[in-house]
Design an enzyme around this catalytic site. Structure first.
Site, short mmCIF file in Angstrom:
data_model
loop_
_atom_site.label_atom_id
_atom_site.label_comp_id
_atom_site.label_asym_id
_atom_site.label_seq_id
_atom_site.Cartn_x
_atom_site.Cartn_y
_atom_site.Cartn_z
CE1 TYR A 297 -4.51 1.24 0.67
CE2 TYR A 297 -2.97 3.27 1.75
CZ TYR A 297 -4.19 2.57 1.01
OH TYR A 297 -5.41 3.06 0.94
CE1 TYR A 341 -5.67 6.05 -1.11
CE2 TYR A 341 -7.62 7.78 -1.58
CZ TYR A 341 -6.57 6.87 -0.74
OH TYR A 341 -7.05 6.96 0.35
#
Length: 388
Positions: A297, A341
Site C-alpha cells: 500500500y 487510488y
C-alpha cells in the site's frame, strides 16, 4: 496480546474474479453506478452471474450499501454482508471477511467492492472536513490546532523521524515513486500510463509537507474495483486460475490511532503492520524469501519503506536501498502512485493477475503475492498463491 498461533483459514477460499471501471479524475456517474459496473465485471471475469452471489463486503466509508448494490446489480437474497472500518486499512480485510464467510459456510460466493468519486467528489487528501464527532476524532483534535490537517501532514511527522533516525535524505523516498511509475508506464489501465519518472523528477517536485514531495503522495481517483471470492473447490470448476488465500490477517498496534499515533515509543516503524506480518508468516509458513511479488500500500512513499522493514525483507533503515536494487518486484500495476487510488483494492486485483500470469508487468513463475492494506491506521494483509 495478538494471537500467537497459526489460524486455520488458509487454503479454504480463493479470489476467482476481478473487475474494475476505468480509472479517471471525473467519472461522470454516481458511486453506485461505479460499484455496480465493477461488480458485474468481476462476476463476468469469474464466469458467474449475479444469481450466484449471496454475500457482499465493502468499506464503512463506502456510500453504496450492500443491499443497494445487490438490488442494482441484480443480486438476489444475501446471507452475508459486512463492512470494514479504517479507510484503506480495510482493503485486504474485505477478502478476509469473504474468506471467513465461505470457509464457515455462511455464504458460497462473496463479492468485495470499493467505489468512489475520490477526485471529483470527496477528496480524502483534503483532510478532515464536515466530519461528525466520534471518539476516534478526539485523537485528531489534539493535532489539528497545530496545523496537522491532512494525511500528508500526519505521515510527514513519522517520515521526518525516520530520516533523522537513520541519517537519510528525503530523496530515499524517490526510489518507491520511480519503481511505481516505471510499472505504471507499461500499464494501459494506469492513469500515468506512458509517463515514467526519474529520481531527478522526484527531487524536483514541489514540497507538500516536508519531507514529502508531490511525487511521494498518491493520486486521487474516481473508479470502482470488485473481487469475487468462493471456495477453492468451486474455484477449480471456474474458467480462471484461482488465487488462493494462503493467509489473511488484520492488525492494530498498541496506542493505535487513525494516522496520528504519535505517542508510541517510536515513530520509525508501523506496529500495526508488524501484527499483520507475524500472523501472515505464521499461518502461511512462508518467509520474505518465499514471496515472488509485493503489492504494498503506497498512499505515501515512506510507509512503503517501513512496511518492507516490518515484514522482514530488510533491516531498519535499509528499505530505500532494497527498493533501489529491485530486490523484490514491487507494485507491478503501478500502485496508487501510478495506476489508481482505490483504497488498495486495485492492488489485490494485481496480485491476482500475477498469480494467473496475466499482468502487463508479469513476474516469471510468480506463485506467491504479498498484499498489504492502508498503513498508519489499523490495517490488513494477504498472502495469495497458486492452487496446488
Amino acid at each position: 496480546m495478538s494471537i500467537r498461533r497459526a489460524d486455520s483459514l488458509g487454503g479454504k477460499a480463493a479470489i476467482v474474479g476481478i473487475g474494475a471501471t476505468e480509472f479517471s479524475k471525473d467519472s461522470g456517474r454516481s458511486e453506485l453506478k461505479l460499484a455496480v459496473e465493477a461488480v458485474r465485471a468481476a462476476l463476468d471475469d469469474a464466469g458467474l452471474t449475479p444469481a450466484d452471489v449471496d454475500g457482499l463486503v465493502t468499506f464503512t466509508m463506502d456510500t453504496s450499501p450492500e443491499i443497494t448494490v445487490a438490488q442494482a446489480a441484480g443480486i438476489g437474497e444475501l446471507s452475508f454482508f459486512s463492512r470494514i472500518h479504517y479507510g484503506g486499512g480495510a482493503a485486504c480485510a474485505t477478502v478476509q471477511q469473504a474468506a471467513l464467510a465461505v470457509a464457515s459456510g455462511l455464504a458460497d460466493v462473496v463479492v468485495c467492492y470499493r467505489a468512489f468519486n475520490e477526485r471529483s467528489g470527496r477528496r480524502f487528501g483534503s483532510g478532515v472536513q464536515r466530519r461528525e464527532p466520534t471518539a476516534e476524532g478526539a485523537a485528531l483534535g489534539w493535532n489539528l490546532p497545530y496545523g496537522l490537517l491532512t494525511p500528508a501532514s500526519w505521515v510527514a511527522m513519522a517520515a521526518q523521524r525516520y530520516l533523522h533516525t537513520y541519517g537519510l535524505d528525503p530523496d530515499v523516498f524517490g526510489h518507491v515513486a520511480v519503481v511505481d511509475r516505471r510499472h505504471a508506464a507499461r500499464n494501459p489501465a494506469a492513469y500515468f500510463h506512458g509517463k515514467p519518472i526519474t529520481l531527478a523528477d522526484h527531487a524536483a517536485s514541489r514540497w507538500i509537507v516536508e519531507p514529502l514531495r508531490l511525487l511521494d503522495c498518491c493520486q486521487e481517483t474516481d473508479g470502482g474495483q470488485a473481487l469475487v471470492v468462493t471456495s477453492v473447490e468451486r474455484a477449480r470448476d471456474l474458467p480462471r486460475p484461482p488465487a488462493v488465500v494462503i493467509a489473511a490477517a488484520q492488525g492494530a498496534g498498541r496506542s493505535q490511532e487513525q494516522m496520528t499515533s504519535f505517542y508510541r515509543d517510536g515513530l520509525t516503524g508501523l506496529p500495526e503492520t508488524a501484527v499483520v506480518a507475524r500472523q501472515l508468516w505464521r499461518t502461511s509458513g512462508l518467509s520474505p524469501a518465499d514471496i515472488d511479488v509485493g503489492i504494498l500500500y503506497d498512499h505515501f512513499t515512506p510507509f512503503v519503506l517501513m512496511q518492507l522493514e516490518e515484514f522482514g525483507f530488510c533491516g531498519p533503515g535499509e528499505a530505500g536501498d532494497f527498493v533501489a536494487a529491485d530486490a523484490l518486484p514491487l507494485n507491478t500495476h503501478g500502485g496508487q502512485l501510478g495506476e489508481a487510488y482505490l483504497h488498495g483494492m486495485n492492488g489485490i486485483a494485481e496480485a491476482v493477475r500475477q498469480i494467473r500470469g496475466t499482468s502487463v508487468n508479469q513476474v516469471a513463475r510468480a506463485a506467491t503475492s504479498l498484499v498489504t492494506a492502508g498503513t498508519g491506521v489499523p490495517t490488513s494483509g494477504l498472502v495469495l498463491g497458486a492452487d496446488g
